[in-house]
Design a protein around this motif. Structure first.
Motif, short mmCIF file in Angstrom:
data_model
loop_
_atom_site.label_atom_id
_atom_site.label_comp_id
_atom_site.label_asym_id
_atom_site.label_seq_id
_atom_site.Cartn_x
_atom_site.Cartn_y
_atom_site.Cartn_z
N ARG A 10 -6.21 -7.33 4.48
CA ARG A 10 -5.20 -6.35 4.85
C ARG A 10 -4.37 -6.87 6.03
O ARG A 10 -4.92 -7.47 6.96
N ALA A 11 -3.09 -6.62 6.00
CA ALA A 11 -2.22 -7.11 7.07
C ALA A 11 -0.93 -6.32 7.12
O ALA A 11 -0.50 -5.73 6.12
N GLN B 117 11.77 -5.55 8.92
CA GLN B 117 11.09 -4.69 7.96
C GLN B 117 9.58 -4.84 8.08
O GLN B 117 9.08 -5.91 8.41
N ARG B 118 8.84 -3.75 7.82
CA ARG B 118 7.39 -3.74 7.96
C ARG B 118 6.76 -3.31 6.64
O ARG B 118 7.23 -2.38 5.98
N TYR B 119 5.66 -3.98 6.27
CA TYR B 119 4.97 -3.69 5.01
C TYR B 119 3.46 -3.73 5.24
O TYR B 119 2.95 -4.65 5.88
N LYS B 120 2.78 -2.71 4.71
CA LYS B 120 1.31 -2.71 4.70
C LYS B 120 0.88 -3.34 3.38
O LYS B 120 1.08 -2.78 2.32
N VAL B 121 0.25 -4.50 3.49
CA VAL B 121 -0.05 -5.30 2.30
C VAL B 121 -1.55 -5.56 2.19
O VAL B 121 -2.20 -5.90 3.19
N VAL C 186 0.83 -1.21 0.00
CA VAL C 186 0.00 0.00 0.00
C VAL C 186 0.86 1.25 0.00
O VAL C 186 0.51 2.26 -0.62
N LEU C 187 2.00 1.23 0.67
CA LEU C 187 2.81 2.44 0.79
C LEU C 187 3.56 2.77 -0.49
O LEU C 187 3.69 3.93 -0.86
#
Length: 511
Positions: free
Chosen positions: A477-478, A485-489, A105-106
């Motif tokens: 969404r998760a 590392q962090r990811y908005k998926v 998303v980012l």
């Protein structure tokens, strides 16, 4: 007098006749030249910004004019310090290989998942391929798991579902041409958790050194299972019980007598050997008499007897009737009929038996046999006893050497902590299970678990908000935690995947 040439007003006397056009020539033959209509003039396009404004603005009252520009603030820091001030900032992303799960998303780019490939890539902070997925029911947890399984097939991965408690993977198995193997009260299906597995094949052809190596692996696996089964009945499994079980297993298989081939063993056979011990067994276990053996092993015998005559009777007490075809894209073992009895302890014990059997089946997997091993509703197993937690802990630790991706599902992060009392050894080991996975998928959760998420996962307040707010607004969404590392998926499903991953048939009147 010489004649003179005169010119008429209309032109010269010997003027050249007017030239004829192509149209005139074609008219002599009764035809005409086709003409292309000229396009209508296009009006000039309207400018989105017809006027430009200088960076200093317009020098007029209320128009933001500034004689000088404000200085820009400058900061100097390392790449490790930047995420502290700007968490969830879009980076370079992960390499474009593996299962295409959706989009980041980012950054707006595609998001791929390949845990085993991440382990092999030193630039990605992942040291083991295990995946833990947490999510409130209805947030798309099982859909994400199924999509991952389907999309990893083209990369050579096959799936093994060790205990489908609610038959959530039945439609997927049927679509892939595989009939789920069902285990439950009154059903003909049987699984022997004390199967020799592939290590027992061609035993007589192996060298003495290889036989010793295989026997050690097999007996250790059996011992770990029996320790967990006995402890689930509230019986302490001390070194004395461990010695007795070790001797029984070696006597039953013929290993202690130097047999050329190991005999099959079942839990009822172990129980019977304890109820009717031979003189050699009593002596090997260092009991003075048969009566002393009976007195010392009574709790152990009663615990095994409860498993053979209790709610699990007829499921794990005979030879296996299931022969998995490892060439198929999926193998699933259904426990729905047992789950419908409402006996969660029995389901947890069944999951532990299946996990031990599955480990045995994978002990001799070839190098190219890649497998996704799903452990659904793992909390039902870990809440049984310390030994049950240790069994799951051992399976997760072996994933890297066996080449499997262990995928464990929970509802919320506190589920692993339901093992034992707060502060107990079982609870501490269950908490440490989270460290055996460098890939964690955190789907939507209620705000009541926000503090719990932050404490167990080391999440910032902004990251907690992603899970309790953004991820709750739409399924799939998760927050993906890949190492540090962090990811908005946002997971995306095809129409076929949506049908195969739908799990609300029981409450949807339109189905």
């Amino acid at each position: 007098m010489a004649a003179t040439k005169t010119r008429s007003r209309g032109g010269a006397k010997n003027a050249r006749p007017a030239s004829r056009t192509i149209d005139d020539l074609l008219a002599d033959f009764g035809t005409t030249m086709p003409r292309k209509e000229a396009p209508a003039p296009t009006p000039p396009a309207e400018k989105l910004f017809p006027h430009t404004v200088k960076s200093s603005g317009v020098r007029r009252m209320g128009h933001g004019w500034s004689p000088t520009m404000p200085p820009l603030a400058g900061y100097q820091m390392t790449s490790e310090e930047t995420p502290v001030l700007w968490p969830l900032i879009s980076g370079d992303g992960l390499p474009p290989w593996g299962a295409e799960m959706g989009y980041d998303v980012l950054s707006g780019g595609k998001f791929y998942c390949d845990p085993m490939g991440w382990v092999l890539d030193d630039s990605i902070p992942v040291t083991n391929p295990n995946i833990f997925i947490f999510g409130k029911p209805g947030r798309g947890k099982s859909a994400t798991v199924k999509a991952f399984m389907i999309r990893m097939i083209k990369f050579g991965y096959r799936s093994l579902v060790l205990g489908d408690v609610k038959d959530e993977y039945e439609d997927l198995a049927n679509f892939l041409g595989v009939t789920p193997f069902r285990i439950g009260p009154g059903l003909p299906g049987r699984i022997n958790p004390l199967d020799l597995g592939p290590l027992g094949a061609d035993w007589e052809k192996q060298t003495a050194e290889e036989q010793e190596k295989r026997a050690t692996v097999i007996f250790n696996r059996w011992l770990m299972l029996i320790r967990g089964l006995v402890a689930s009945q509230g019986v302490v499994f001390s070194p004395t019980e461990e010695r007795v079980i070790n001797k029984v297993l070696r006597h039953l298989t013929g290993w202690s007598a130097g047999a050329s081939r190991l005999k099959p063993v079942t839990i009822p056979l172990v129980w019977a050997a304890l109820d009717s011990p031979t003189k050699d067994l009593v002596t090997d276990c260092r009991y003075e008499s048969e009566q002393a053996f009976f007195n010392g092993t009574r709790p152990l015998r009663d615990a095994l007897g409860a498993l053979c005559e209790g709610s699990l009777q007829g499921m794990f007490d005979t030879e296996s009737t299931f022969e998995p075809d490892w060439r198929k894209p999926i193998q699933t073992l259904s426990l729905r009929s047992l789950h419908e009895t409402g006996n969660k302890v029995a389901v947890g014990i069944a999951l532990m038996c299946l996990n031990s059997w599955g480990q045995g089946m994978r002990e001799a997997a070839s190098a190219g046999d890649r497998r996704i091993v799903l452990r659904d509703e793992a909390w039902l197993q870990t809440r049984l006893s310390l030994e049950a937690v240790e069994a799951l802990d051992a399976n997760l630790r072996l994933s890297r050497t066996e080449g499997d991706i262990q995928l464990v599902t929970y509802h919320k992060p506190s589920d692993p902590l339901s093992a034992g009392d707060q502060g107990s050894q079982a609870a501490q080991i269950a908490k440490d299970l989270l460290n055996l996975s460098d890939v964690r998928i955190l789907m939507g959760q209620d705000e009541s678990v926000a503090d719990e998420l932050g404490r167990l996962m080391g999440l910032s307040e902004m990251q907690q908000g992603v899970i309790t707010n953004w991820a709750m607004q739409e399924k799939g969404r998760a927050l993906w935690m890949v190492g540090d590392q962090r990811y908005k998926v946002q997971t995306l499903l095809t129409p076929l995947e949506k049908r195969l991953t739908y799990t609300n048939e029981a409450i949807d009147p339109g189905v």
